[in-house]
Scaffold this motif. Sequence first.
Motif, PDB file in Angstrom:
ATOM      1  N   PHE A 117       0.845  -1.194   0.000  1.00  0.00           N
ATOM      2  CA  PHE A 117       0.000   0.000   0.000  1.00  0.00           C
ATOM      3  C   PHE A 117       0.879   1.242   0.000  1.00  0.00           C
ATOM      4  CE2 PHE A 117      -2.485  -3.335   1.986  1.00  0.00           C
ATOM      5  CZ  PHE A 117      -3.746  -3.177   1.454  1.00  0.00           C
ATOM      6  N   SER A 123      -0.182   3.852   1.519  1.00  0.00           N
ATOM      7  CA  SER A 123      -0.408   4.292   2.892  1.00  0.00           C
ATOM      8  C   SER A 123      -1.267   3.250   3.578  1.00  0.00           C
ATOM      9  CB  SER A 123      -1.090   5.667   2.929  1.00  0.00           C
ATOM     10  OG  SER A 123      -1.435   6.011   4.258  1.00  0.00           O
ATOM     11  N   ALA A 124      -0.918   2.904   4.818  1.00  0.00           N
ATOM     12  CA  ALA A 124      -1.665   1.876   5.541  1.00  0.00           C
ATOM     13  C   ALA A 124      -2.540   2.452   6.638  1.00  0.00           C
ATOM     14  CB  ALA A 124      -0.701   0.853   6.137  1.00  0.00           C
ATOM     15  N   GLU A 126      -8.204  -3.034  -0.095  1.00  0.00           N
ATOM     16  CA  GLU A 126      -8.252  -1.646   0.365  1.00  0.00           C
ATOM     17  C   GLU A 126      -8.162  -1.609   1.880  1.00  0.00           C
ATOM     18  OE1 GLU A 126     -11.591   0.484  -1.037  1.00  0.00           O
ATOM     19  OE2 GLU A 126     -11.046   0.343  -3.166  1.00  0.00           O
ATOM     20  N   VAL A 127      -7.525  -0.553   2.389  1.00  0.00           N
ATOM     21  CA  VAL A 127      -7.527  -0.266   3.818  1.00  0.00           C
ATOM     22  C   VAL A 127      -8.626   0.749   4.075  1.00  0.00           C
ATOM     23  CG1 VAL A 127      -6.218   0.620   5.775  1.00  0.00           C
ATOM     24  CG2 VAL A 127      -5.084  -0.774   4.043  1.00  0.00           C
ATOM     25  N   THR A 130      -6.157   2.976  -0.529  1.00  0.00           N
ATOM     26  CA  THR A 130      -6.372   3.368   0.860  1.00  0.00           C
ATOM     27  C   THR A 130      -7.454   4.429   0.900  1.00  0.00           C
ATOM     28  OG1 THR A 130      -4.058   2.927   1.388  1.00  0.00           O
ATOM     29  CG2 THR A 130      -5.299   4.291   2.940  1.00  0.00           C
TER      30      THR A 130
END
Length: 378
Positions: free
Chosen positions: A50, A52-53, A101-102, A139
């Motif tokens: 990712f 960004s997590a 997806e996060v 994300t």
Amino acid sequence: MMRTRPLSRVVVAGVALATAFTLGGCGPDLYDVPLPSKVKGETYSLSADFESALNLPPASPVKLEGRTVGQVTEVTTSDYVAHVSFEVMKDTKIPTGSRVEVRLTAPVGEAFVALIPPAEPTSGVLAAGTKIGLENTNTAPDTTDLLTGVSAAVTGGSYADLKVVVDELATAMDGSSTTVRHLLREVDNLVTSTNRHRDDIDASLDALDRLTAGLADDTELIASSIKKLDPAIRTLQGHEDKAVKLLVALDRIEASSRKNVEGMRGRLRNQLKDTRVLVDAVIAERDQLRPIMTGITAFADALDRATPGDFAMFDLTFNLIPALPAALGNVPIAPDATTLLEGDLAELLTGLQDTVTDIAGDEGLVGQLIGGLAGGGG
């Protein structure tokens, strides 16, 4: 009788637990306490990268279509990419091509990993150990990102630019409200008229699209035709001076032909007008001409019976119509074009046609005369 646990055993256990929590810095702490697992049974491992997590913590749930099917086991970073490893229950089948997806359960809620199957069903499933790349991960924006964007827009972003535009418009329209209203009305009329003809516009655009598509399909043919036309164009360019001279000569011929046609038209009208005088005189005396023509026909028949040979010699004298020579004498030898153009050419031609029909038709004087000479009419 109620049995009681020996006090000495309880005290010993309490002292042991207190001693464990009061050891030095190398002793266990709260983070060492294992968290309860969100999955049961056998699992298999997957991973995803990712950009960004969202501060995704370990043991976060992994969900498929709203159902928890696994949990995050590890989150690491390298080269500005977050690497997330997670375990999924063995009986969970994840189609190939799925996205990861996060997401957040709420604007300020818990982060979790969502598995999103592809829109079109696939036959394969993700095998254990599969790594999902950045092209298939995303994300969701969190509250921090939202507030940061709103702050930038309000304090110095697009909102500030919009405020400048509004201020400049207010300055430009100061004292010109009447002109601006008129302009807005004209724009409204234009938009309304365009909206009424949107079907025609759509049809025109569709036709233009078909035309451009046809031209695109025939690009090679058009290019080939242009190549073949190039030598002809170069040849014409080399004879440009001769072509100009030819056009000038044709222009002179056209001017001369126009004069000749106009002169011929005038002479024809004069001749037709003169012929009308003659025809009018013949029509006026047709009652007197009929007995003469009848006598000539009878004489020819009698002569044919009286002289069966090859020829006969005789003298023939007959009286002309008194008014006919005078009428013929009124025919001008060379009438001028001005007098002819004053008349109605269509009316003159119509009268001439009727007169010729009366004289030369089967029932007319000439018709009777020819009939008598041919068949010996009475």
